[in-house]
Design a protein around this motif. Structure first.
Motif, PDB file in Angstrom:
ATOM      1  N   SER A 106       0.822  -1.204   0.000  1.00  0.00           N
ATOM      2  CA  SER A 106       0.000   0.000   0.000  1.00  0.00           C
ATOM      3  C   SER A 106       0.857   1.256   0.000  1.00  0.00           C
ATOM      4  O   SER A 106       0.517   2.260  -0.642  1.00  0.00           O
ATOM      5  CB  SER A 106      -0.927  -0.010   1.217  1.00  0.00           C
ATOM      6  N   SER A 107       1.972   1.218   0.711  1.00  0.00           N
ATOM      7  CA  SER A 107       2.869   2.370   0.763  1.00  0.00           C
ATOM      8  C   SER A 107       3.428   2.676  -0.623  1.00  0.00           C
ATOM      9  O   SER A 107       3.526   3.842  -1.024  1.00  0.00           O
ATOM     10  CB  SER A 107       4.022   2.100   1.741  1.00  0.00           C
ATOM     11  N   PHE A 108       3.805   1.626  -1.346  1.00  0.00           N
ATOM     12  CA  PHE A 108       4.319   1.815  -2.701  1.00  0.00           C
ATOM     13  C   PHE A 108       3.238   2.374  -3.619  1.00  0.00           C
ATOM     14  O   PHE A 108       3.476   3.291  -4.410  1.00  0.00           O
ATOM     15  CB  PHE A 108       4.839   0.487  -3.250  1.00  0.00           C
ATOM     16  N   LEU A 109       2.034   1.825  -3.506  1.00  0.00           N
ATOM     17  CA  LEU A 109       0.954   2.256  -4.389  1.00  0.00           C
ATOM     18  C   LEU A 109       0.472   3.669  -4.079  1.00  0.00           C
ATOM     19  O   LEU A 109      -0.109   4.325  -4.954  1.00  0.00           O
ATOM     20  CB  LEU A 109      -0.222   1.285  -4.279  1.00  0.00           C
ATOM     21  N   SER A 110       0.702   4.148  -2.864  1.00  0.00           N
ATOM     22  CA  SER A 110       0.168   5.453  -2.483  1.00  0.00           C
ATOM     23  C   SER A 110       0.672   6.564  -3.381  1.00  0.00           C
ATOM     24  O   SER A 110      -0.099   7.439  -3.799  1.00  0.00           O
ATOM     25  CB  SER A 110       0.503   5.757  -1.016  1.00  0.00           C
ATOM     26  N   GLY A 111       1.963   6.554  -3.696  1.00  0.00           N
ATOM     27  CA  GLY A 111       2.497   7.583  -4.564  1.00  0.00           C
ATOM     28  C   GLY A 111       1.941   7.497  -5.969  1.00  0.00           C
ATOM     29  O   GLY A 111       1.668   8.516  -6.620  1.00  0.00           O
ATOM     30  N   ILE A 112       1.764   6.288  -6.475  1.00  0.00           N
ATOM     31  CA  ILE A 112       1.236   6.090  -7.827  1.00  0.00           C
ATOM     32  C   ILE A 112      -0.246   6.444  -7.883  1.00  0.00           C
ATOM     33  O   ILE A 112      -0.707   7.155  -8.779  1.00  0.00           O
ATOM     34  CB  ILE A 112       1.462   4.634  -8.276  1.00  0.00           C
ATOM     35  N   LEU A 113      -1.018   5.947  -6.896  1.00  0.00           N
ATOM     36  CA  LEU A 113      -2.451   6.214  -6.890  1.00  0.00           C
ATOM     37  C   LEU A 113      -2.758   7.682  -6.640  1.00  0.00           C
ATOM     38  O   LEU A 113      -3.784   8.194  -7.094  1.00  0.00           O
ATOM     39  CB  LEU A 113      -3.140   5.347  -5.839  1.00  0.00           C
ATOM     40  N   ALA A 114      -1.874   8.368  -5.916  1.00  0.00           N
ATOM     41  CA  ALA A 114      -2.065   9.799  -5.699  1.00  0.00           C
ATOM     42  C   ALA A 114      -2.095  10.545  -7.025  1.00  0.00           C
ATOM     43  O   ALA A 114      -2.855  11.506  -7.203  1.00  0.00           O
ATOM     44  CB  ALA A 114      -0.941  10.348  -4.813  1.00  0.00           C
ATOM     45  N   GLU A 115      -1.281  10.097  -7.973  1.00  0.00           N
ATOM     46  CA  GLU A 115      -1.242  10.745  -9.280  1.00  0.00           C
ATOM     47  C   GLU A 115      -2.290  10.166 -10.220  1.00  0.00           C
ATOM     48  O   GLU A 115      -2.860  10.878 -11.048  1.00  0.00           O
ATOM     49  CB  GLU A 115       0.152  10.602  -9.885  1.00  0.00           C
TER      50      GLU A 115
END
Length: 420
Positions: free
Chosen positions: A70-79
């Motif tokens: 989830s931590s990794f995806l947070s930056g991607i999903l934020a964009e």
């Protein structure tokens, strides 16, 4: 009007982005809800519910694995989704995981259900909190970014480890362990209200095809930039001990007469110091140099104080005040890693969200790595062996930080080029 401008100027001088103040408050409250069980769940499961320390470590490791994803995806999903939708998704996953873990897994002590639902819960807080960290990096000038990030870790850690610990030490006696876990839903809901409804700041969604292609290019830059990977490794080491300690240290401290309540007081006080020094090291990083601060105060300082904290009950004959002091020293120096969240996104000219994704992955992996180290080494190496592994990792992080240098164009843009 003048009063409002004066308030904004005061907030700005403190290093807080005025447009995100309500979001910061929301993170504080949300993380308090997430942290209600961190300091006591392991000894409760072992002593009161009959699990082994290996089972407890496995539970926290599986939780940490989903936190890492989830931590990794947070930056991607934020964009890709937009920061608000990503944060709402984190909130809903936390709520669903809590209902399953407390209402189904713990109720019947169904270990398989506990693993599954606690893993779902692990997807929650990184999507909520680390997405907000991406929000900060986009809405803050670079010369104030380290300080703004310091404020983020102030509220993040203040909620997770300070208010969460102190609240749970109060609530357990009055509500019991299970009801204390249920109250986490109230706090995370209140935090979401402040961060997503009362907070009116807007950031453009970057989910169009063009922006997604730009994101893919940013990820490619991050993959091809070894310094970003080094930053992720250092970030993992940063809080590995933080998530390893609660699994076995309360039980270790019992040998020297410390109760779970004593441990919660120590843990809460450690992170009271930590959140204060999160701010201090935010300012220090902007002036003393990001890399110097991380390497000297974070890596070397935490390596030494990790050993000191562990051996303090033996060195000082179980003195509560001396053990507390040694723990506070560790917690204060743990904040030396704060400038890392300013350093890593500055390594790439584009795709800062992707760079933050790798940094957030490192933060999530520490939640996985800490309990996993306990799971693998507590049997063959004992408590002391685990501590020495954690200390050596800190020293390694100090060495790795020396190689995380900014591009010349970025260092030229900073006010303290010789020390970054």
């Amino acid at each position: 009007m003048n009063q409002m401008n004066g308030e904004r100027n005061f907030i700005d001088k403190m290093g807080l982005p005025p447009n995100l103040v309500w979001g910061y408050l929301g993170i504080l409250i949300f993380m308090m809800g997430d942290g209600v069980e961190q300091g006591w769940l392991s000894p409760y499961l072992i002593h009161d519910r009959g699990l082994t320390i290996e089972q407890s470590a496995t539970l926290f490791s599986v939780y940490g694995l989903t936190v890492a994803i989830s931590s990794f995806l947070s930056g991607i999903l934020a964009e890709g989704m937009g920061v608000r939708k990503a944060m709402w998704a984190g909130f809903l996953l936390f709520v669903a995981g809590t209902f399953g873990f407390v209402g189904l897994g713990l109720k019947d002590l169904d270990f398989s259900m506990m693993l599954f639902t606690y893993a779902i819960r692990g997807f929650g807080y990184p999507l909520f909190a680390y997405t907000f960290l991406v929000w900060i990096t986009y809405r803050t000038p670079q010369n104030k970014l380290s300080t703004a990030v310091g404020w983020f870790w102030f509220v993040f850690t203040g909620g997770l480890n300070v208010f969460g610990a102190y609240y749970s030490s109060w609530a357990i006696d009055r509500l019991g362990h299970i009801n204390t876990l249920w109250t986490s839903l109230f706090w995370v809901t209140l935090g979401a209200l402040f961060a997503l409804l009362i907070n009116r700041d807007r950031i453009k969604k970057t989910g169009s095809r063009e922006k997604l292609r730009e994101l893919a290019e940013g990820i490619k830059i991050a993959v091809n930039e070894p310094k970003v990977f080094l930053g992720g490794i250092v970030r993992t080491i940063n809080t590995t001990a933080q998530f390893a300690f609660p699994v076995f240290m309360p039980i270790y401290f019992e040998k020297y007469g410390f109760t779970t309540a004593d441990w919660l007081k120590i843990w809460g006080t450690i992170f009271t110091a930590n959140i204060i020094f999160n701010l201090i090291f935010g300012f220090v990083g902007d002036r003393f140099g990001w890399r110097r601060t991380i390497s000297l105060f974070g890596g070397v300082g935490c390596g030494i104080t990790t050993l000191l904290f562990y051996y303090s009950p033996q060195l000082f004959d179980g003195s509560f005040s001396m053990v507390l002091l040694c723990g506070v020293l560790w917690g204060a120096l743990l904040a030396g890693y704060v400038p890392l969240s300013a350093l890593v996104p500055s390594l790439v000219p584009r795709g800062k969200g992707a760079a933050m994704a790798f940094l957030n992955l490192g933060a999530g992996l520490s939640v996985f790595a800490g309990p996993l180290i306990v799971r693998l080494f507590i049997g063959p190496a004992g408590n002391a062996g685990v501590i020495w592994i954690l200390a050596i990792l800190y020293f390694i992080s100090a060495l790795l930080t020396k190689f995380i240098t900014l591009p010349k164009t970025d260092t030229a843009a900073t006010s303290n080029t010789s020390t970054i």
